[in-house]
Design an enzyme around this catalytic site. Structure first.
Site, PDB file in Angstrom:
ATOM      1  N   LYS A   1      31.740  -4.721  66.043  1.00  0.00           N
ATOM      2  CA  LYS A   1      32.486  -5.426  65.087  1.00  0.00           C
ATOM      3  C   LYS A   1      31.943  -6.327  65.605  1.00  0.00           C
ATOM      4  CE  LYS A   1      36.666  -6.155  68.100  1.00  0.00           C
ATOM      5  NZ  LYS A   1      36.797  -4.697  68.966  1.00  0.00           N
TER       6      LYS A   1
ATOM      7  N   ASP B   1      33.284 -13.003  72.921  1.00  0.00           N
ATOM      8  CA  ASP B   1      32.261 -11.905  72.930  1.00  0.00           C
ATOM      9  C   ASP B   1      31.386 -12.366  71.303  1.00  0.00           C
ATOM     10  OD1 ASP B   1      34.238  -9.970  72.527  1.00  0.00           O
ATOM     11  OD2 ASP B   1      33.025  -8.700  73.270  1.00  0.00           O
TER      12      ASP B   1
ATOM     13  N   ASP C   1      36.510 -14.532  68.475  1.00  0.00           N
ATOM     14  CA  ASP C   1      36.549 -14.931  70.031  1.00  0.00           C
ATOM     15  C   ASP C   1      35.904 -14.511  71.398  1.00  0.00           C
ATOM     16  OD1 ASP C   1      35.081 -11.560  69.891  1.00  0.00           O
ATOM     17  OD2 ASP C   1      36.663 -11.289  70.620  1.00  0.00           O
TER      18      ASP C   1
ATOM     19  N   SER D   1      35.811  -9.543  76.530  1.00  0.00           N
ATOM     20  CA  SER D   1      36.193 -10.275  74.932  1.00  0.00           C
ATOM     21  C   SER D   1      37.842 -11.826  74.869  1.00  0.00           C
ATOM     22  CB  SER D   1      36.574  -9.673  73.946  1.00  0.00           C
ATOM     23  OG  SER D   1      37.031  -9.726  73.334  1.00  0.00           O
ATOM     24  N   HIS D   2      38.683 -11.037  74.479  1.00  0.00           N
ATOM     25  CA  HIS D   2      39.277 -12.233  73.773  1.00  0.00           C
ATOM     26  C   HIS D   2      40.445 -12.476  75.045  1.00  0.00           C
ATOM     27  CE1 HIS D   2      41.374  -7.937  74.087  1.00  0.00           C
ATOM     28  NE2 HIS D   2      42.765  -8.472  74.212  1.00  0.00           N
TER      29      HIS D   2
ATOM     30  N   ASP E   1      33.644 -10.693  68.968  1.00  0.00           N
ATOM     31  CA  ASP E   1      32.670  -9.492  67.565  1.00  0.00           C
ATOM     32  C   ASP E   1      34.387  -9.232  66.603  1.00  0.00           C
ATOM     33  OD1 ASP E   1      34.829  -9.118  69.723  1.00  0.00           O
ATOM     34  OD2 ASP E   1      33.828  -7.413  70.527  1.00  0.00           O
ATOM     35  N   ARG E   2      35.289 -10.842  67.160  1.00  0.00           N
ATOM     36  CA  ARG E   2      36.779 -10.397  66.433  1.00  0.00           C
ATOM     37  C   ARG E   2      36.174 -11.975  65.073  1.00  0.00           C
ATOM     38  NH1 ARG E   2      41.655  -9.635  69.390  1.00  0.00           N
ATOM     39  NH2 ARG E   2      41.039  -7.233  70.279  1.00  0.00           N
TER      40      ARG E   2
END
Ligand code: VG1
Ligand code: CO
Length: 543
Positions: free
Chosen positions: A376, A279, A277, A113-114, A281-282
């Site tokens: 998300k 992946d 981000d 992710s991030h 989702d943010r």
């Protein structure tokens, strides 16, 4: 092609955190490390023989190599079909969308992710279940338990699959279907939002910029914002996914998305800015010279949902993670719908969404989503905002300020202390935990502590309980200080301190949160002895 059973021994610490197993790339590259974890997933999946799995990742370093290994293990473990994003690319929300659309058994997402990528960065793997959402704790605990006793894994000896060639290839009895990573997701977005209206709005001279941060959303943003909505080439920044995210930190916040922030806060900046981000989702939402706090973003989406086609019929309820501000609660009260408070991490929203108890969910960490899938969803939030803007034809700032005037402002900030010594951080939390019983009734300045506890959540659907989910200190005036240790970091410990204070007076709502919250910030330090114990004078990242 032959099936091989490889003897192995357990690795310590293969315990999924807030969102999957995250470790440094070097850890994942050790012989058998990835294989052990993947075999443990297959071992706990019952009835997966002959079923479909969705597989893809955020394009970070080691993505392609890991996918080849997982495909051969899926073949050896009797999986029937894999839907694989072309080039090994799938955003987290796209995986969720595909699992649901094609009735897959589950999905494997390769992402940290991030967290930064590259050979010196991080890698990660998460398992999603058949509803399209992150595996709940019962499943992640079972996977972890399995990693501790594993003594073999199964893999097919076979040549690599061509990850870039669309269409079907075979690995023994496994059919690997390489698919367009964007098409199904785009179809879902077109059903939820009024693309014609957004296209007209953008054509009226509105300028938008989306920063994909060299992560997975580049292809999605180009196809949707430029391809379907007619935004110009210049509307997508850093749109090519790179294995090291261009050396950046793919976390859409005021610190790490600096390029975008400078554009929006510069002279003659665009009207709307957003970032996602690693992946996808943010989301971070910006107006011209204006930053929307993620907690406010959730509240604004909830208050305006009925202006958007996918949510015309209204919301069943809202859910937010515990540290997320109570702004959404105020909207829920107005709408006469329930608002649920869950622990941090998307896995806790799944049951509420499946049971039809909530429609919108959100976290203070730049995450918003809805019942359209079980993750998300960064670009979904961007399109939601654009649809609202296209209907209301006001600026982002006008919409948020009007929201504050109506509901009051939950002034909010999160302070992160990164890379702390793990023992120091744990002792700080332990000490704070011990002090909780004595805090209730104490007064600090004009504030009196109403409750002080370690958050524990009982899922209203399946009755499972998750404890130690963060320390909450709540005051009689509605203010809160929340402390928790991150469950996504890979080095040392990260202390997150969440600060919140309610401001009903429109005349004071425009104040910089760091100034408005100054007393709260000092009190947070006093209660947990952050400076004294960590030696840090200030937070590393403030959002
Ligand atoms: C962080 C966020 C949390 C989020 C999680 C995964 O977890 O605080 O809200 O769900 O990251 O997001 P933690 O345990 O580090 O606070 V993602 O987009 O990195 O998968
Ligand atoms: Co993410």
């Amino acid at each position: 092609m032959s099936l091989r059973t490889v003897p192995t021994t357990p690795f310590p610490g293969q315990k999924p955190g807030t969102s999957g197993l995250r470790k440094q790339v070097k850890v994942f590259q050790q012989p058998h490390y990835l294989e052990n974890f993947v075999q443990s997933i297959f071992d706990v999946l019952e009835g997966s023989a002959g079923q479909t799995l969705v597989i893809g990742g955020d394009g970070r370093y080691y993505n392609r190599e890991a996918i080849q290994i997982i495909l051969k293990m899926a073949a050896a473990n009797g999986i029937g079909q894999v839907l694989l994003g072309q080039g090994g690319i799938l955003s987290t929300p796209a995986v969720s969308c595909l699992i649901r659309k094609y009735g897959a058994y589950g999905g494997i997402i390769l992402s940290a992710s991030h967290n930064p990528g590259g050979p010196e960065g991080d890698f990660g793997i998460k398992y999603n279940i058949g509803n399209g959402g992150p595996a709940p704790e019962t499943v992640t605990e079972a996977i972890y338990a399995r990693t501790q006793t594993l003594d073999r894994y199964c893999i097919l000896d076979a040549p690599d699959i061509d990850l870039d060639r669309l269409g079907e290839q075979r690995l023994g009895s496994l059919a690997v279907r390489v698919i367009d990573p964007v098409a199904d997701y785009l179809g879902l977005m077109q059903r939820l939002f009024d693309f014609d209206q957004i296209r007209d709005y953008l054509a009226s001279g509105i300028r938008i910029v989306f920063d994909a941060m060299h992560a997975v959303t580049g292809p999605y943003a180009r196809a949707i914002l430029q391809g379907s909505l007619g935004a110009p080439q210049s509307s997508v920044l850093n749109g090519v996914p790179l294995p090291d995210f261009g050396g950046g930190h793919p976390d859409p916040n005021l610190v790490y998305a600096r390029e975008l922030v400078e554009l929006l806060f510069g002279e003659d900046g665009p009207d709307f800015g957003a970032a996602s981000d690693g992946d996808g989702d943010r989301n971070m939402i910006l107006g011209r010279k204006f930053y929307v706090t993620p907690s406010d973003s959730l509240a604004v989406l909830a208050a305006n949902a009925q202006q958007v086609p996918g949510y015309r019929e209204g919301l069943a309820g809202i859910a937010r993670s515990m540290p997320t501000s109570q702004a959404a609660d105020r909207v829920a009260v107005q709408l006469g719908i329930p608002c649920y408070e869950t622990p941090t991490g998307w896995k806790f929203f799944g049951n509420l969404l499946d049971a039809g108890k909530v429609t919108l969910c959100g976290e203070e960490s730049f995450g918003t989503g809805s019942n359209h899938l079980r993750e998300k969803d960064g670009l979904w939030a961007v399109l939601f905002w654009l649809n609202i803007l296209a209907v209301r034809r006001q600026t982002v700032q006008q919409i948020v300020e009007e929201h504050w005037r109506t509901y009051g402002r939950n002034v909010y900030s999160r302070h992160d202390y990164e890379g702390l010594d793990t023992t120091v951080a744990q002792e700080l939390m332990e000490n704070l935990r011990r002090s909780l019983p004595g805090l209730v009734g104490q007064s600090y300045g004009s504030q009196t502590v109403a409750y002080a506890d370690d958050f524990s959540y009982t899922d209203p659907v399946d009755g499972s309980t998750s404890s130690h989910q963060g320390i909450r200190i709540g005051f009689e005036n509605g203010s809160r200080i929340v402390y928790r240790l991150s469950g996504t970091g890979t080095q040392g410990a990260t202390l997150r301190v969440y600060l919140e204070q309610f401001e009903p007076d429109p005349a004071k709502q425009g104040l910089d949160p760091q100034i408005a919250l100054a007393g709260q910030i000092q009190l947070a330090d006093h209660l947990a002895q952050i400076r004294a114990r960590t030696g840090r004078q200030q937070a590393d990242v403030i959002t």
